[in-house]
Every structure is written in C-alpha cells, then in structure tokens.
Design a protein around this motif. Structure first.
Motif, short mmCIF file in Angstrom:
data_model
loop_
_atom_site.label_atom_id
_atom_site.label_comp_id
_atom_site.label_asym_id
_atom_site.label_seq_id
_atom_site.Cartn_x
_atom_site.Cartn_y
_atom_site.Cartn_z
N THR A 127 -4.67 17.40 -11.28
CA THR A 127 -3.28 17.50 -10.82
C THR A 127 -3.03 18.76 -9.99
O THR A 127 -2.04 18.84 -9.27
N THR A 128 -3.93 19.74 -10.06
CA THR A 128 -3.79 20.94 -9.25
C THR A 128 -4.30 20.74 -7.83
O THR A 128 -4.02 21.54 -6.94
N GLY A 129 -5.07 19.65 -7.61
CA GLY A 129 -5.68 19.43 -6.31
C GLY A 129 -6.91 20.27 -6.06
O GLY A 129 -7.51 20.20 -4.99
N GLU A 130 -7.30 21.07 -7.07
CA GLU A 130 -8.49 21.92 -6.92
C GLU A 130 -9.74 21.11 -7.25
O GLU A 130 -10.44 21.38 -8.22
N THR A 131 -10.03 20.14 -6.43
CA THR A 131 -11.14 19.22 -6.65
C THR A 131 -12.46 19.86 -6.21
O THR A 131 -12.50 20.59 -5.23
N THR A 132 -13.53 19.58 -6.95
CA THR A 132 -14.84 20.08 -6.56
C THR A 132 -15.25 19.47 -5.22
O THR A 132 -15.20 18.27 -5.02
N ASP B 71 -2.68 7.21 -4.33
CA ASP B 71 -2.93 5.95 -5.03
C ASP B 71 -4.34 5.86 -5.63
O ASP B 71 -4.65 4.90 -6.33
N LYS B 72 -5.18 6.86 -5.38
CA LYS B 72 -6.53 6.88 -5.95
C LYS B 72 -6.87 8.29 -6.38
O LYS B 72 -6.59 9.25 -5.65
N ASP B 73 -7.50 8.42 -7.56
CA ASP B 73 -7.79 9.76 -8.08
C ASP B 73 -9.27 10.04 -8.30
O ASP B 73 -9.64 11.16 -8.65
N SER B 74 -10.16 9.04 -8.12
CA SER B 74 -11.57 9.29 -8.43
C SER B 74 -12.48 8.38 -7.62
O SER B 74 -12.06 7.34 -7.11
N LYS B 75 -13.74 8.82 -7.53
CA LYS B 75 -14.74 8.05 -6.80
C LYS B 75 -16.11 8.34 -7.39
O LYS B 75 -16.40 9.48 -7.76
N VAL B 76 -16.93 7.30 -7.50
CA VAL B 76 -18.28 7.43 -8.03
C VAL B 76 -19.26 7.32 -6.87
O VAL B 76 -19.27 6.31 -6.15
N PHE B 77 -20.10 8.35 -6.68
CA PHE B 77 -21.02 8.40 -5.56
C PHE B 77 -22.45 8.14 -6.02
O PHE B 77 -22.91 8.71 -7.01
N LYS C 107 -3.82 6.25 -10.08
CA LYS C 107 -2.92 7.10 -9.29
C LYS C 107 -2.91 8.51 -9.86
O LYS C 107 -3.17 8.74 -11.03
N VAL C 108 -2.58 9.49 -8.99
CA VAL C 108 -2.46 10.87 -9.42
C VAL C 108 -1.44 11.57 -8.54
O VAL C 108 -1.30 11.24 -7.35
N THR C 109 -0.72 12.53 -9.12
CA THR C 109 0.20 13.38 -8.37
C THR C 109 -0.31 14.80 -8.44
O THR C 109 -0.51 15.35 -9.53
N ILE C 110 -0.55 15.40 -7.28
CA ILE C 110 -1.00 16.78 -7.24
C ILE C 110 0.16 17.65 -6.76
O ILE C 110 0.93 17.26 -5.88
N THR C 111 0.29 18.82 -7.36
CA THR C 111 1.43 19.68 -7.04
C THR C 111 0.99 21.13 -6.88
O THR C 111 -0.01 21.57 -7.45
N LYS C 112 1.79 21.86 -6.12
CA LYS C 112 1.58 23.29 -5.93
C LYS C 112 2.93 23.99 -5.91
O LYS C 112 3.78 23.73 -5.06
N SER C 113 3.15 24.86 -6.91
CA SER C 113 4.34 25.70 -6.92
C SER C 113 4.07 26.91 -6.03
O SER C 113 2.95 27.45 -6.02
N ILE D 148 -8.34 19.01 -2.02
CA ILE D 148 -9.40 18.07 -1.68
C ILE D 148 -9.11 16.77 -2.42
O ILE D 148 -8.82 16.78 -3.63
N VAL D 149 -9.19 15.66 -1.70
CA VAL D 149 -8.79 14.37 -2.26
C VAL D 149 -9.87 13.32 -2.01
O VAL D 149 -10.88 13.58 -1.35
N ILE D 150 -9.62 12.12 -2.53
CA ILE D 150 -10.60 11.04 -2.46
C ILE D 150 -10.49 10.30 -1.12
O ILE D 150 -9.39 9.92 -0.71
N PRO D 151 -11.60 10.07 -0.42
CA PRO D 151 -11.53 9.24 0.79
C PRO D 151 -11.01 7.85 0.44
O PRO D 151 -11.21 7.37 -0.67
N ASP D 152 -10.36 7.22 1.37
CA ASP D 152 -9.75 5.90 1.22
C ASP D 152 -8.44 5.93 0.44
O ASP D 152 -7.77 4.91 0.32
N ALA D 153 -8.07 7.09 -0.11
CA ALA D 153 -6.79 7.20 -0.80
C ALA D 153 -5.66 7.24 0.22
O ALA D 153 -5.84 7.59 1.39
N SER D 154 -4.46 6.87 -0.23
CA SER D 154 -3.27 6.92 0.60
C SER D 154 -2.20 7.76 -0.08
O SER D 154 -2.17 7.86 -1.31
N ILE D 155 -1.33 8.35 0.72
CA ILE D 155 -0.18 9.09 0.18
C ILE D 155 0.94 8.10 -0.09
O ILE D 155 1.45 7.47 0.85
N THR D 156 1.30 7.93 -1.36
CA THR D 156 2.41 7.04 -1.67
C THR D 156 3.76 7.76 -1.60
O THR D 156 4.79 7.13 -1.37
#
Length: 326
Positions: free
Chosen positions: A152-157, A213-219, A233-239, A259-267
């Motif tokens: 939810t922080t958007g601090e994705t590896t 609309d997407k929060d994960s992907k398996v490579f 689905k996931v909501t990422i936020t930054k105060s 950093i977000v998942i490819p193929d995801a869309s902003i809802t």
C-alpha cells in the motif's frame, strides 16, 4: 530498449599443450580443476534504482543477484524443474566484478563438454520473510518463479531479470564477451506538478492516492514473462507536505515514484491540494507497460486542476492519455 548489461567473463584460462597462457593476465589452471564462473558488471544508459530523472551507471558495491544455471539445451518441459544450480548468490565487488558470494566452497563452475544456460534476477531473495517479494523453487515442469506484490506504500521491489542462453559447448575457453541484458520487469509512476500564475491558492499537496486493478505478478525465470490472473486490487497512498511552486515546465515530485505491476490500470486517482480532495476515474484506458515509466502531470490553473499522462522511460516508446478534474 535500453538495457542493463552484465558482461560475463571466465577469469581463468586453460593451459595449452605448450604451456602458453591463452590470456596473459589470467593464471594457469590445471585442466582437471573446475573453473569458477565470475562476472563483470556495468549499467549502460538505463535508469534503474535512481530517482526519476537521474541515472545510475553501475551497481553499488555489495549488491547481490541470484543466478540459476542449467546444463545442456535451453530447458523445456520436465527439464525446467531440474536446474544444475539455482539462486546462487553473486555479489558486486569494489572492482564492479560479480563473484560468487561464498568465498570458499563455491558451487558454480564451467563444465567441459556442456552447454550452459543462465537465468538471473535482481535483487536476490535469501529467505521468505518479505511477503511482497517471494521466490518459488523450480519443480516438476515449472521453472523458478518470482512473485512481486505491490504494498500500500507503493514501495515495491524493483525486479530486474536477464538471461544468457549459450549454443556452444564449453571446451575450456569461456565465451568472451558474453552478456546478460537485464531489464525492468515492472512499471513506474512519475508525478510532475505545474502551477499556472492564475492559480490563487497556496498549492499545498498533502496526499496522493492511486487505486489499481492489479496488485501482483508471478514471473517465470526462464521465460521471463509474468502472469497476473490471480492479482487483486490495491490502493497505494502517499501523505505529503509539499508546496507546488509556479513553474511552467513542471517540477518532478521526487518524494514518491511508486513501482507498479505492468498491465495494471488506474481505477481512480485522488489528490488532496489545499485541503480539497479531487478525484478522477478517467485513466481506466491507460495501462502500465513493462520496463516503462508513466508520467502523470498535474497542472493547477484558476479554473481547474488538469491531469495529463505519457509513457516514456525505462525504455523508449509508449502511449498517451489525458483527463481533466474540476
């Protein structure tokens, strides 16, 4: 696509029957002794872990990659589940060369008479303590898998992958040069803020919220493609406490570049500026792309807050879209 290149060099040369060294700067090695595999590293013209608008030209000393090796042909079917070595740790040294992390009892060597296939990823996973970044070992007819989840922080590896598939057998002389081109497997968002002279407020940004609309992907390590069918689905936020300044060219928001998942869309995208939360759902047709950065530009004017988007970045190319929030 600009790529992160890793040059892979055998550091020991084999001695010919006349005892001449094939490469003068390399030691003489007994023909029966195993030759460890070592790497040289460099980053060529690619934005990686650096902040938006900056470039890193080399891995940092001490950074670690995981490398899996198969012997024989490029693995398919049942052979996917039986790598010769998997997730071997290689560390960047002060000379920018990659050496197997273990100083003794090394495990990855060239094997005479065999073809070698290498599959690499960064950063290496040593254990399963991070629920948002996991590795599954190869098994059955499945290759090794890396699962990335957006917190939810958007601090994705920031996952990078690369591979080197060799068609010739090793006869005592390692291929030189031989390169692994690493690429970004995920997508990144960059925010740019503009303030028109007509805007009369203080332009204080206190929160950004992005619903995806997407929060994960398996490579898959061998195919180096991903699967998002099970994503949620996931909501990422930054105060934030950020004053948007008057700037016709725009100012990059350096505090957050999720950093977000490819193929995801902003809802839904929401911004809290001067105590007012403004939202738009008009970005539904904009999809993130692997290895590319989506720039969202927010322009404050006297009548509205305008949002536009473009995709550029880790790689060339992309699409564009726009929306206006009043």
């Amino acid at each position: 696509m600009k790529k992160l290149m890793i040059s892979m060099l055998a550091m020991a040369a084999m001695v010919s029957c006349t005892n001449e060294i094939e490469a003068p700067d390399q030691p003489i090695v007994n023909e029966n002794e195993p030759t460890p595999i070592e790497f040289g590293s460099s980053i060529l013209g690619v934005q990686t872990k650096a902040a938006p608008g900056e470039k890193a030209e080399a891995f940092d000393v001490g950074e670690i990659m995981g490398i899996t090796m198969y012997l024989g042909e490029i693995p398919t079917g049942a052979s996917l589940g039986t790598p010769s070595k998997d997730n071997v740790s290689f560390t960047v040294g002060s000379d920018n060369k990659l050496s197997e992390t273990a100083t003794e009892n090394k495990t990855m060597f060239w094997k005479r008479g065999s073809k070698h296939q290498f599959y690499a990823y960064y950063p290496r996973i040593a254990d399963d303590t991070n629920d948002n970044y996991k590795r599954t070992a190869a098994s059955g007819s499945d290759a090794e898998k890396i699962t990335v989840k957006v917190p939810t922080t958007g601090e994705t590896t920031d996952l990078l992958m690369g591979k080197l598939e060799l068609t010739n057998v090793y006869d005592g002389t390692a291929p030189s040069p031989a390169n692994i081109g690493f690429k970004h497997m995920l997508s990144k968002i960059k925010f740019v803020f503009k303030k028109d002279a007509s805007y009369s407020g203080s332009a204080n940004l206190t929160n950004i919220s992005v619903e995806l609309d997407k929060d994960s992907k398996v490579f898959d390590m061998v195919a180096q493609t991903g699967n998002v069918t099970s994503a949620s689905k996931v909501t990422i936020t930054k105060s934030s406490t950020y004053a948007i300044i008057e700037n016709a060219d725009g100012t990059i928001y350096s505090d957050w570049s999720p950093i977000v998942i490819p193929d995801a869309s902003i809802t839904k995208l929401s911004l809290t500026i001067d105590g007012q939360t403004l939202s738009t759902t008009s970005f539904g047709s904009l999809k993130f792309e692997e290895g590319k950065m989506t720039t969202l530009t927010i322009t404050l004017t006297s009548s509205n807050i305008e949002l536009t988007s473009s995709i550029t970045a880790w790689a060339d190319g992309g699409t564009a879209g726009n929306a206006t929030v009043k």
